[in-house]
Design an enzyme around this catalytic site. Structure first.
Site, short mmCIF file in Angstrom:
data_model
loop_
_atom_site.label_atom_id
_atom_site.label_comp_id
_atom_site.label_asym_id
_atom_site.label_seq_id
_atom_site.Cartn_x
_atom_site.Cartn_y
_atom_site.Cartn_z
N GLU A 1 51.03 39.91 41.44
CA GLU A 1 52.45 39.52 41.53
C GLU A 1 52.95 39.03 40.18
OE1 GLU A 1 51.55 37.02 45.01
OE2 GLU A 1 53.16 38.08 46.05
N GLU B 1 45.94 39.49 50.20
CA GLU B 1 46.29 38.30 50.99
C GLU B 1 46.01 38.48 52.47
OE1 GLU B 1 48.00 39.50 48.48
OE2 GLU B 1 48.95 37.91 47.29
N1 3HC Z 1 41.25 30.72 44.46
C1 3HC Z 1 40.29 29.79 44.33
N2 3HC Z 1 39.01 30.06 44.10
C2 3HC Z 1 38.68 31.37 43.99
C3 3HC Z 1 39.63 32.39 44.10
C4 3HC Z 1 40.97 32.02 44.34
N3 3HC Z 1 41.93 32.95 44.45
N4 3HC Z 1 39.00 33.57 43.95
C5 3HC Z 1 37.70 33.29 43.74
N5 3HC Z 1 37.51 31.95 43.75
C6 3HC Z 1 36.25 31.25 43.52
C7 3HC Z 1 35.22 31.56 44.56
O1 3HC Z 1 35.34 30.71 45.67
C8 3HC Z 1 33.93 31.34 43.80
O2 3HC Z 1 33.71 29.96 43.76
P1 3HC Z 1 32.20 29.39 43.75
O3 3HC Z 1 31.57 29.95 42.53
O4 3HC Z 1 32.40 27.92 43.74
O5 3HC Z 1 31.59 29.91 45.01
C9 3HC Z 1 34.28 31.79 42.39
O6 3HC Z 1 35.70 31.75 42.32
C10 3HC Z 1 33.81 33.19 42.06
O7 3HC Z 1 34.26 34.07 43.08
P2 3HC Z 1 33.32 35.22 43.66
O8 3HC Z 1 31.98 34.67 43.95
O9 3HC Z 1 34.07 35.86 44.76
O10 3HC Z 1 33.21 36.17 42.38
P3 3HC Z 1 33.14 37.74 42.31
O11 3HC Z 1 32.99 38.07 40.89
O12 3HC Z 1 32.15 38.25 43.30
O13 3HC Z 1 34.57 38.27 42.80
C11 3HC Z 1 36.96 38.31 42.90
C12 3HC Z 1 35.71 37.99 42.05
C13 3HC Z 1 37.02 39.82 43.18
C14 3HC Z 1 38.15 37.90 42.11
C15 3HC Z 1 36.86 37.55 44.24
O14 3HC Z 1 36.61 36.20 43.96
C16 3HC Z 1 38.10 37.60 45.09
O15 3HC Z 1 38.32 38.57 45.78
N6 3HC Z 1 38.91 36.52 45.05
C17 3HC Z 1 40.03 36.32 45.93
C18 3HC Z 1 41.17 37.23 45.63
C19 3HC Z 1 42.31 36.92 46.55
O16 3HC Z 1 42.19 36.89 47.76
N7 3HC Z 1 43.49 36.72 45.96
C20 3HC Z 1 44.65 36.41 46.70
C21 3HC Z 1 44.78 34.93 46.81
S1 3HC Z 1 46.11 34.46 47.85
C22 3HC Z 1 47.47 34.65 46.90
O17 3HC Z 1 47.40 35.04 45.77
C23 3HC Z 1 48.76 34.26 47.56
C24 3HC Z 1 49.95 34.68 46.79
O18 3HC Z 1 50.44 35.89 47.30
C25 3HC Z 1 51.05 33.65 46.89
#
Ligand code: 3HC
Ligand code: NAI
Length: 699
Positions: A105, A125
């Site tokens: 976004e 999301e």
């Molecule tokens: N917020 C907070 N913490 C997050 C995060 C996020 N969006 N994404 C990842 N983390 C944290 C994880 O909890 C993890 O923490 P830890 O080491 O303490 O366990 C650390 O970051 C590393 O994450 P992964 O173990 O998942 O690392 P990978 O390298 O395997 O994957 C990634 C990376 C593909 C970026 C994966 O973390 C992921 O898919 N993250 C979430 C993406 C997501 O859902 N984004 C949308 C969020 S909601 C949003 O944006 C709302 C908006 O529309 C208003």
């Protein structure tokens, strides 16, 4: 600014770098510092344009999910995205790693987007029970079209940069150094007086999109995302993009986002996001524990499970030796594997050449000498202690030092198996779930003497073969099956009480489970449950317990495989069978079980709360490390819908006081034998606490 965002100017172009490890989540501090950077750009006479880039392994991975349960701090992400877009100086987003959710976004708020070819973009999301809430539902359809935007948002699956380029989400791919490439791109745009492309001002292409399109789309979703709330909200947002002004549609997006955020679905799915990451953390096996290399695997027994287990490793590029008792066993087992791969070829998921290559990675044998060099051996022979002991004695004799010896037992005492070897520290349980090539769950069973290094290797191996590994302790049924037994027990008793299995299954299906308990039993085979029940050594004496499993199994009605079990089968279609209810009535009479009326809610309570009560015991005994681990087990191995969060999260959301009160009600009705509340549940209910609070406070 702050340490989260830096600002420097190179040859008239500002580089705004976000640095918030590990994944550059858009926390309040990042939003604030980014906001300041945009102000600085506006005021900076030395910069004519800017590149927005991230330090570390990825572009912004989204809003900071840990902030969702707290009040939102200014500036809000949607405002920041709008501010980027409103900039009078051109801004280029430079994407590497993953631009997800609020990350994409933010990028769509910029005037242009460039990316490394390996980058991926998406709006996931929906996986958190949310709609994109920072203008994404309005920007993506403008860039990628309605269909593509819907597919990206309702599936949550990120797409590669190439596909993003084709879809119009990415404007340019950069080979080589991203920062240098993005700077050159910004310079080129500046020099050619490229317009400030403001996505919000683009039209949404409405060609071919009408009411019928949306009703068909919703129909498709009702199959693919049955029961989920957020995908339907996403469709509404896209409809608003077509039917409302950009400003009004943003208000709609905000309202639908807030509804989602407050929903039990989103609470459940956010819980699972963190729980699935937390399972990898084992308190006494630190992250830096050495991991053994697994380059060659052996599987003992090529039956239902052994074949599927072997395929998992082959699919991950690890060659497998498969050992059977005789050539006939090998031919049968490898035949099934080949057939499974052939199905994948038929469906276009694999080529014939890949099939040959996969089969070439499997070395069949009947000779234990051939497994001597394996780094990991997974035993999947019959579920009989004597045979398991025989196999482990052989493995102990032939396997190289340092090899990990794993059992796929679903109920036997792993410590007793380990004790026949001279290396119990190398013995572990790897409990795959049927069908092993499909089910994501892998229960990793830690024996009394299993070494930390072996646990760490098993956890890493689970990841490598794309399973969700959850560490559990030794007890009958481990975590999943132990908690599943009470659920089955209640479904069985309901039959004796005159409640038709098809009603129970329908209620459970409507609650969201992939299948009802009776359908599951017929699929697995009633004989499997029969055997398990009879092997449970300290099972309380209760003639009513799973009575119908015994009766039907002894009649040869074993489920789908014999054409009849609890249901009758016409092909694969389950048909309710009046004869079964007649048998149940007779049995009930003989056993003195009362016929009852029950509400749908009552059915769910008995099935779920009996399971949750057992879950509380599992936690007390330390068989599962955390309540979240149990939840991860049930959504990945037992078809529980993610929007329920798993049994323990569900209990927290219902309220442990309510669960406890209901369990006491059933205790009054059915007695102490099965319905005595677990002490932990009693304690938490009386203290007004949740499993989550209990888990957090004992750290
Ligand atoms: N917020 C907070 N913490 C997050 C995060 C996020 N969006 N994404 C990842 N983390 C944290 C994880 O909890 C993890 O923490 P830890 O080491 O303490 O366990 C650390 O970051 C590393 O994450 P992964 O173990 O998942 O690392 P990978 O390298 O395997 O994957 C990634 C990376 C593909 C970026 C994966 O973390 C992921 O898919 N993250 C979430 C993406 C997501 O859902 N984004 C949308 C969020 S909601 C949003 O944006 C709302 C908006 O529309 C208003
Ligand atoms: P199965 O009966 O389909 O296969 C067992 C295979 O082991 C047979 O092919 C048999 O020939 C072979 N075998 C028996 N003794 C052997 C020996 N001494 N050496 C080499 N091979 C031998 O059984 P299934 O269902 O695959 O179960 C295997 C194990 O997996 C059991 O421990 C079971 O509890 C466990 N399990 C089964 C699940 C299921 O749903 N079927 C789910 C999870 C675990």
């Amino acid at each position: 600014m702050s340490d989260k965002t830096s600002y420097e100017v190179t040859d008239g172009i500002a580089v705004i770098t976000i640095d918030n490890p590990p994944v550059n989540a858009m926390s309040a501090a990042v939003r604030k510092s980014c906001w300041d950077a945009i102000d600085k750009l506006a005021a900076d006479a030395s910069a004519g344009a800017a590149v927005l880039i991230c330090a570390g392994r990825t572009f912004i991975a989204g809003a900071d999910i840990t902030e969702f349960d707290k009040p939102v701090e200014d500036p809000w992400l949607p405002d920041l995205v709008e501010k980027l877009e409103a900039s009078e100086k051109l801004i280029v987003a430079a994407v590497h790693g993953t631009a997800l959710g609020g990350g994409l976004e933010t990028a769509m708020g910029c005037h242009y987007r460039c990316a490394l070819p390996g980058a991926r973009v998406g709006l996931p999301e929906v996986n958190l029970g949310l709609v994109p809430g920072a203008t994404g539902t309005q920007r993506l359809p403008r860039l990628a079209g309605v269909r593509k935007a819907l597919d990206i948002m309702t599936s949550g699956r990120p797409i590669g940069a190439e596909e993003g380029l084709e879809a119009g989400i990415i404007d340019k791919l950069i080979d080589g150094d991203l920062r240098a490439g993005a700077l050159a791109y910004a310079r080129e745009l500046l020099d050619t007086h490229a317009p400030l492309k403001r996505v919000s001002q683009l039209e949404v292409a409405a060609g071919g999109i009408d009411d019928e399109f949306f009703s068909e789309y919703l129909q498709g979703l009702s199959r693919k995302a049955r029961g989920f709330f957020a995908p339907l909200q996403i469709v509404k947002c896209v409809q608003a993009a077509l039917n409302e002004s950009y400003r009004d549609a943003l208000k709609t997006e905000r309202r639908l986002f807030d509804e989602c955020k407050a929903s039990s679905h989103s609470q459940a799915q956010r819980h699972l996001f963190f729980a699935e990451r937390e399972v990898a953390k084992i308190p006494d096996v630190p992250k830096n524990t050495p991991v053994r290399e697994i380059n060659r695997v052996a599987v003992i027994g090529a039956g239902t499970m052994g074949g599927g287990i072997a395929m998992n490793f082959v699919n991950a590029g690890i060659p497998v030796t498969v050992l059977e008792v005789d050539q006939a066993g090998l031919d049968r087992g490898l035949g099934v594997i080949r057939k499974n791969y052939a199905v994948a070829v038929d469906k276009g998921r694999m080529t014939q050449a890949q099939l040959q290559q996969a089969m070439g990675m499997i070395a069949p044998t009947t000779d234990y000498a051939d497994v001597a060099s394996a780094d990991l051996v997974v035993e999947a022979v019959f579920e009989t202690m004597q045979i398991k002991k025989h196999v482990f004695t052989k493995l102990d004799e032939v396997c190289k030092q340092g090899a990990i010896l794993a059992s796929n037992t679903s109920s036997l005492d792993l410590d007793e198996i380990a004790a026949v070897t001279n290396r119990p520290q190398d013995v572990i349980g790897l409990h795959f779930f049927a069908p092993a090539k499909v089910m994501k769950l892998l229960e990793i069973v830690r024996g009394e003497k299993t070494a930390g290094e072996v646990i760490a290797t098993a956890m890493a191996t689970a990841k490598k073969i794309r399973k969700v590994g959850v560490l559990v302790g030794v007890c009958f049924g481990f975590v999943g099956n132990r908690m599943f037994f009470p659920y089955i027990r209640e479904a069985q008793l309901m039959m004796l009480e005159g409640i038709p299995p098809e009603r129970v299954d329908q209620v459970v299906y409507d609650w969201g489970m992939a299948m009802g308990p009776h359908a599951v039993m017929d699929l697995s085979g009633l004989d499997v449950f029969y055997k398990l029940n009879n092997e449970w050594q300290d099972r309380p004496d209760d003639p009513v317990y799973c009575r119908m499993i015994n009766v039907l199994s002894e009649m040869g009605r074993l489920g789908q495989k014999t054409g009849a079990g609890t249901y009758r089968y016409e092909g694969r279609k389950a048909v309710p069978d009046a004869e079964v209810m007649e048998i149940a009535r007779r049995e009930a009479q003989a056993l003195g079980v009362q016929q009852i009326e029950v509400s749908d809610e009552g059915i769910i309570e008995r099935l779920l709360y009996s399971m949750i009560n057992e879950g509380a015991r599992v936690l007390e005994e330390g068989i599962a490390i955390r309540p979240g681990d149990i939840d991860v087990i049930f959504v990945n191995g037992y078809g529980m819908p993610r929007y329920r969060g798993g049994p323990m999260k569900y209990a927290d959301m219902v309220g442990l006081d309510k669960v406890y009160a209901a369990i006491n009600k059933y205790r009054d009705r059915y007695g102490d034998l099965w319905w005595t509340p677990a002490p932990l549940l009693k304690q938490l209910a009386e203290e007004g606490r949740s499993f989550r609070e209990w888990n957090e406070n004992r750290r």
